[in-house]
Scaffold this motif. Sequence first.
Motif, PDB file in Angstrom:
ATOM      1  N   ILE A   7      71.228  -4.532  40.719  1.00 42.15           N
ATOM      2  CA  ILE A   7      71.709  -3.393  41.424  1.00 42.15           C
ATOM      3  C   ILE A   7      70.584  -2.167  41.293  1.00 42.15           C
ATOM      4  O   ILE A   7      70.530  -1.830  40.160  1.00 42.15           O
ATOM      5  CB  ILE A   7      72.863  -2.871  41.006  1.00 42.15           C
ATOM      6  CG1 ILE A   7      73.982  -4.159  40.918  1.00 42.15           C
ATOM      7  CG2 ILE A   7      73.396  -1.817  41.942  1.00 42.15           C
ATOM      8  CD1 ILE A   7      74.014  -4.851  42.510  1.00 42.15           C
ATOM      9  N   ALA A   8      70.003  -1.628  42.284  1.00 41.11           N
ATOM     10  CA  ALA A   8      69.050  -0.655  42.269  1.00 41.11           C
ATOM     11  C   ALA A   8      69.419   0.563  42.797  1.00 41.11           C
ATOM     12  O   ALA A   8      69.579   0.511  44.281  1.00 41.11           O
ATOM     13  CB  ALA A   8      67.747  -1.331  42.733  1.00 41.11           C
ATOM     14  N   ILE A   9      69.169   1.917  42.477  1.00 41.38           N
ATOM     15  CA  ILE A   9      69.425   3.163  43.033  1.00 41.38           C
ATOM     16  C   ILE A   9      67.920   3.818  43.244  1.00 41.38           C
ATOM     17  O   ILE A   9      67.154   3.666  42.405  1.00 41.38           O
ATOM     18  CB  ILE A   9      70.065   4.209  42.443  1.00 41.38           C
ATOM     19  CG1 ILE A   9      71.631   3.785  42.241  1.00 41.38           C
ATOM     20  CG2 ILE A   9      70.145   5.433  42.973  1.00 41.38           C
ATOM     21  CD1 ILE A   9      72.610   4.505  41.404  1.00 41.38           C
ATOM     22  N   ILE A  10      67.541   4.003  44.613  1.00 37.26           N
ATOM     23  CA  ILE A  10      66.171   4.338  44.961  1.00 37.26           C
ATOM     24  C   ILE A  10      66.499   5.881  45.749  1.00 37.26           C
ATOM     25  O   ILE A  10      67.160   5.919  46.785  1.00 37.26           O
ATOM     26  CB  ILE A  10      65.482   3.757  45.845  1.00 37.26           C
ATOM     27  CG1 ILE A  10      65.228   2.529  44.890  1.00 37.26           C
ATOM     28  CG2 ILE A  10      63.960   4.476  46.003  1.00 37.26           C
ATOM     29  CD1 ILE A  10      64.206   1.421  46.045  1.00 37.26           C
ATOM     30  N   THR A  11      66.464   6.908  45.035  1.00 35.79           N
ATOM     31  CA  THR A  11      66.525   8.252  45.522  1.00 35.79           C
ATOM     32  C   THR A  11      65.332   8.678  46.441  1.00 35.79           C
ATOM     33  O   THR A  11      64.128   8.154  46.277  1.00 35.79           O
ATOM     34  CB  THR A  11      66.587   9.439  44.378  1.00 35.79           C
ATOM     35  OG1 THR A  11      65.411   9.849  43.883  1.00 35.79           O
ATOM     36  CG2 THR A  11      67.712   9.145  43.514  1.00 35.79           C
ATOM     37  N   GLY A  12      65.547   9.365  47.498  1.00 33.45           N
ATOM     38  CA  GLY A  12      64.537   9.676  48.274  1.00 33.45           C
ATOM     39  C   GLY A  12      64.231   8.597  49.260  1.00 33.45           C
ATOM     40  O   GLY A  12      63.049   8.338  49.682  1.00 33.45           O
ATOM     41  N   GLY A  13      65.231   7.659  49.309  1.00 35.12           N
ATOM     42  CA  GLY A  13      65.077   6.269  49.907  1.00 35.12           C
ATOM     43  C   GLY A  13      65.124   6.402  51.492  1.00 35.12           C
ATOM     44  O   GLY A  13      64.635   5.127  52.093  1.00 35.12           O
ATOM     45  N   GLY A  14      65.245   7.493  52.367  1.00 36.77           N
ATOM     46  CA  GLY A  14      65.305   7.476  53.428  1.00 36.77           C
ATOM     47  C   GLY A  14      64.078   7.516  54.353  1.00 36.77           C
ATOM     48  O   GLY A  14      63.913   7.616  55.354  1.00 36.77           O
ATOM     49  N   SER A  15      62.833   7.702  53.561  1.00 32.54           N
ATOM     50  CA  SER A  15      61.680   8.025  54.213  1.00 32.54           C
ATOM     51  C   SER A  15      60.301   7.828  53.473  1.00 32.54           C
ATOM     52  O   SER A  15      60.678   7.671  52.097  1.00 32.54           O
ATOM     53  CB  SER A  15      61.504   9.544  54.827  1.00 32.54           C
ATOM     54  OG  SER A  15      61.579  10.296  53.829  1.00 32.54           O
ATOM     55  N   GLY A  16      59.149   7.716  53.947  1.00 28.42           N
ATOM     56  CA  GLY A  16      58.197   7.604  53.036  1.00 28.42           C
ATOM     57  C   GLY A  16      58.047   6.574  51.909  1.00 28.42           C
ATOM     58  O   GLY A  16      58.337   5.182  52.365  1.00 28.42           O
ATOM     59  N   ILE A  17      57.696   6.745  50.886  1.00 26.51           N
ATOM     60  CA  ILE A  17      57.316   5.867  49.713  1.00 26.51           C
ATOM     61  C   ILE A  17      58.791   5.360  49.277  1.00 26.51           C
ATOM     62  O   ILE A  17      58.967   3.923  49.061  1.00 26.51           O
ATOM     63  CB  ILE A  17      56.882   6.502  48.560  1.00 26.51           C
ATOM     64  CG1 ILE A  17      55.399   6.964  48.694  1.00 26.51           C
ATOM     65  CG2 ILE A  17      56.928   5.726  47.112  1.00 26.51           C
ATOM     66  CD1 ILE A  17      54.846   8.107  47.778  1.00 26.51           C
ATOM     67  N   GLY A  18      59.956   5.929  49.166  1.00 26.15           N
ATOM     68  CA  GLY A  18      61.347   5.588  49.217  1.00 26.15           C
ATOM     69  C   GLY A  18      61.823   4.712  50.176  1.00 26.15           C
ATOM     70  O   GLY A  18      62.270   3.580  49.707  1.00 26.15           O
ATOM     71  N   HIS A  19      61.354   4.454  51.476  1.00 32.88           N
ATOM     72  CA  HIS A  19      61.874   3.725  52.443  1.00 32.88           C
ATOM     73  C   HIS A  19      61.219   2.555  52.119  1.00 32.88           C
ATOM     74  O   HIS A  19      61.936   1.597  52.078  1.00 32.88           O
ATOM     75  CB  HIS A  19      61.446   4.242  53.705  1.00 32.88           C
ATOM     76  CG  HIS A  19      61.574   3.623  55.049  1.00 32.88           C
ATOM     77  ND1 HIS A  19      60.875   3.773  56.219  1.00 32.88           N
ATOM     78  CD2 HIS A  19      62.225   2.389  55.217  1.00 32.88           C
ATOM     79  CE1 HIS A  19      61.273   2.625  57.164  1.00 32.88           C
ATOM     80  NE2 HIS A  19      62.012   1.965  56.442  1.00 32.88           N
ATOM     81  N   GLU A  20      59.863   2.576  51.879  1.00 36.75           N
ATOM     82  CA  GLU A  20      59.014   1.355  51.587  1.00 36.75           C
ATOM     83  C   GLU A  20      59.625   0.533  50.340  1.00 36.75           C
ATOM     84  O   GLU A  20      59.846  -0.656  50.166  1.00 36.75           O
ATOM     85  CB  GLU A  20      57.579   1.303  51.351  1.00 36.75           C
ATOM     86  CG  GLU A  20      56.823   2.006  52.713  1.00 36.75           C
ATOM     87  CD  GLU A  20      57.155   1.042  53.929  1.00 36.75           C
ATOM     88  OE1 GLU A  20      57.055  -0.182  53.641  1.00 36.75           O
ATOM     89  OE2 GLU A  20      56.936   1.370  55.145  1.00 36.75           O
ATOM     90  N   ALA A  21      60.031   1.276  49.147  1.00 30.44           N
ATOM     91  CA  ALA A  21      60.638   0.812  48.126  1.00 30.44           C
ATOM     92  C   ALA A  21      61.679   0.088  48.103  1.00 30.44           C
ATOM     93  O   ALA A  21      62.036  -1.023  47.746  1.00 30.44           O
ATOM     94  CB  ALA A  21      60.701   1.848  47.081  1.00 30.44           C
ATOM     95  N   CYS A  22      62.734   0.616  49.001  1.00 34.22           N
ATOM     96  CA  CYS A  22      64.105   0.138  49.348  1.00 34.22           C
ATOM     97  C   CYS A  22      63.864  -1.234  50.223  1.00 34.22           C
ATOM     98  O   CYS A  22      64.359  -2.209  49.632  1.00 34.22           O
ATOM     99  CB  CYS A  22      64.676   1.007  50.377  1.00 34.22           C
ATOM    100  SG  CYS A  22      65.282   2.507  49.566  1.00 34.22           S
ATOM    101  N   LYS A  23      62.764  -1.370  50.879  1.00 33.08           N
ATOM    102  CA  LYS A  23      62.610  -2.575  51.763  1.00 33.08           C
ATOM    103  C   LYS A  23      62.045  -3.453  50.806  1.00 33.08           C
ATOM    104  O   LYS A  23      62.517  -4.987  50.724  1.00 33.08           O
ATOM    105  CB  LYS A  23      61.806  -2.519  52.876  1.00 33.08           C
ATOM    106  CG  LYS A  23      62.313  -1.588  53.976  1.00 33.08           C
ATOM    107  CD  LYS A  23      61.542  -1.640  55.186  1.00 33.08           C
ATOM    108  CE  LYS A  23      60.126  -1.193  55.169  1.00 33.08           C
ATOM    109  NZ  LYS A  23      59.208  -1.182  56.272  1.00 33.08           N
TER     110      LYS A  23
END
Length: 261
Positions: A7-23
Amino acid sequence: MKLEGRIAIITGGGSGIGHEACKLFAGEGATVIVADRDLEAAQRVAAEIAGQGGKAVAHRVDVSKEAEIEAMIVRTVADHGRLDILVNNAGYGIAGTVVETSEADWNALMSVNVNGVFLGCKHAIPVMEKQGGGAIVNTASAVANVGIHGRAAYVASKGAVAALTRAMATDHVEANIRINAVAPGTIESPYFTKILSGPDGAELRRGLEERQAMDRLGRPVEIAQAMLWLASDDASFCTGSVMVVDGGWTARGDRKPKQKA
């Protein structure tokens, strides 16, 4: 599947680096909480992941507010039973020397870039301690190692993130919690896309590219891949590290445009 069942929380996940990290994290088997101040952006990323067969949940959070961070972590544990990974990625930059920066702008930036990391770790670490361990990845910056012109508050904030990462890693290593940071160079993120969209955008881009050792800007996915490594068991002997991913920018030393033959 490097993160199967985690289970992972990624903040700033809606765009940019965070978006790619979420994927990337979802693609490696994690259930991802896409956390962002912009709920619609987080929902778009979560839907994209679901469309690719991954598991993701959108969550609105302002990382400068302790109550919202605490509520996010409490809800994550309630819904999923644990929290294995926290990526403190939310942040932004402002221009200006210390003379040009207002106290209000300074405090607002620090509340996101530094307090957001502090608060995220403050509430995630007890959960990880209780369950026997976890991994935290913070987003610092290559400018934590050098001074750059006209970005005093941003440089200070990312220097604080790097130092805090080392301090927390030392404090919590015996609890089997690894805490590291990634230090990106100049990345083609939404922040720079906005800057480069003006009438002088092409010239600004050339200047940014020429000061890079690799003659190009970094891509968000290249930073996300470093985050993935630090969060995974591949980095099991790595804690308290600040991994510079800047295309050789800081290694060059002078950071001036290269002379053309």
